[in-house]
Design a protein around this motif. Structure first.
Motif, PDB file in Angstrom:
ATOM      1  N   UNK A   4       0.833  -1.204   0.000  1.00 50.38           N
ATOM      2  CA  UNK A   4       0.000   0.000   0.000  1.00 50.38           C
ATOM      3  C   UNK A   4       0.870   1.258   0.000  1.00 50.38           C
ATOM      4  N   UNK A   5       1.945   1.253   0.794  1.00 50.29           N
ATOM      5  CA  UNK A   5       2.847   2.400   0.825  1.00 50.29           C
ATOM      6  C   UNK A   5       3.530   2.580  -0.529  1.00 50.29           C
ATOM      7  N   UNK A   6       3.961   1.475  -1.122  1.00 56.06           N
ATOM      8  CA  UNK A   6       4.620   1.536  -2.417  1.00 56.06           C
ATOM      9  C   UNK A   6       3.662   2.053  -3.492  1.00 56.06           C
ATOM     10  N   UNK A   7       2.397   1.683  -3.414  1.00 52.16           N
ATOM     11  CA  UNK A   7       1.410   2.142  -4.393  1.00 52.16           C
ATOM     12  C   UNK A   7       1.257   3.666  -4.333  1.00 52.16           C
ATOM     13  N   UNK A   8       1.465   4.271  -3.169  1.00 48.03           N
ATOM     14  CA  UNK A   8       1.392   5.729  -3.046  1.00 48.03           C
ATOM     15  C   UNK A   8       2.635   6.417  -3.596  1.00 48.03           C
ATOM     16  N   UNK A   9       3.786   5.795  -3.444  1.00 48.93           N
ATOM     17  CA  UNK A   9       5.052   6.411  -3.827  1.00 48.93           C
ATOM     18  C   UNK A   9       5.389   6.185  -5.299  1.00 48.93           C
ATOM     19  N   UNK A  10       5.096   5.026  -5.827  1.00 53.58           N
ATOM     20  CA  UNK A  10       5.519   4.663  -7.178  1.00 53.58           C
ATOM     21  C   UNK A  10       5.100   5.663  -8.254  1.00 53.58           C
ATOM     22  N   UNK A  11       3.863   6.191  -8.240  1.00 54.37           N
ATOM     23  CA  UNK A  11       3.499   7.149  -9.287  1.00 54.37           C
ATOM     24  C   UNK A  11       4.310   8.445  -9.250  1.00 54.37           C
ATOM     25  N   UNK A  12       4.936   8.756  -8.131  1.00 48.63           N
ATOM     26  CA  UNK A  12       5.717   9.988  -8.001  1.00 48.63           C
ATOM     27  C   UNK A  12       7.137   9.839  -8.532  1.00 48.63           C
ATOM     28  N   UNK A  13       7.581   8.608  -8.764  1.00 46.86           N
ATOM     29  CA  UNK A  13       8.934   8.384  -9.252  1.00 46.86           C
ATOM     30  C   UNK A  13       9.001   8.655 -10.746  1.00 46.86           C
ATOM     31  N   UNK A  14      10.127   9.187 -11.219  1.00 47.83           N
ATOM     32  CA  UNK A  14      10.255   9.464 -12.653  1.00 47.83           C
ATOM     33  C   UNK A  14      10.314   8.168 -13.456  1.00 47.83           C
ATOM     34  N   UNK A  15       9.787   8.211 -14.645  1.00 49.92           N
ATOM     35  CA  UNK A  15       9.806   7.051 -15.541  1.00 49.92           C
ATOM     36  C   UNK A  15      11.000   7.205 -16.467  1.00 49.92           C
ATOM     37  N   UNK A  16      11.755   6.138 -16.641  1.00 49.83           N
ATOM     38  CA  UNK A  16      12.927   6.164 -17.509  1.00 49.83           C
ATOM     39  C   UNK A  16      12.502   6.393 -18.960  1.00 49.83           C
ATOM     40  N   UNK A  17      13.388   6.957 -19.745  1.00 53.74           N
ATOM     41  CA  UNK A  17      13.088   7.244 -21.142  1.00 53.74           C
ATOM     42  C   UNK A  17      12.869   5.963 -21.944  1.00 53.74           C
ATOM     43  N   UNK A  18      13.406   4.855 -21.453  1.00 55.52           N
ATOM     44  CA  UNK A  18      13.298   3.595 -22.185  1.00 55.52           C
ATOM     45  C   UNK A  18      12.093   2.764 -21.771  1.00 55.52           C
ATOM     46  N   UNK A  19      11.342   3.229 -20.807  1.00 55.02           N
ATOM     47  CA  UNK A  19      10.174   2.460 -20.380  1.00 55.02           C
ATOM     48  C   UNK A  19       9.945   2.574 -18.889  1.00 55.02           C
TER      49      UNK A  19
END
Length: 40
Positions: A4-19
């Motif tokens: 649940x904590x990871x689900x909150x944080x993951x969208x805030x992390x930058x996405x790499x240019x390759x995927x």
């Protein structure tokens, strides 16, 4: 870190240019949190 904590944080992390972010990013993030908690 719980799923649940990871689900909150993951969208805030930058996405790499390759995927999307590799699965190992969660392990690295947990390591950073451990260092802050322990003060090492």
């Amino acid at each position: 870190m719980t799923d649940a904590e990871w689900a909150l944080i993951e969208p805030c992390l930058p996405v790499a240019a390759t995927g999307p972010l590799p699965r190992r990013v969660r392990d690295q993030f947990n390591g950073i949190l451990w260092r802050f908690r322990t003060g090492s």
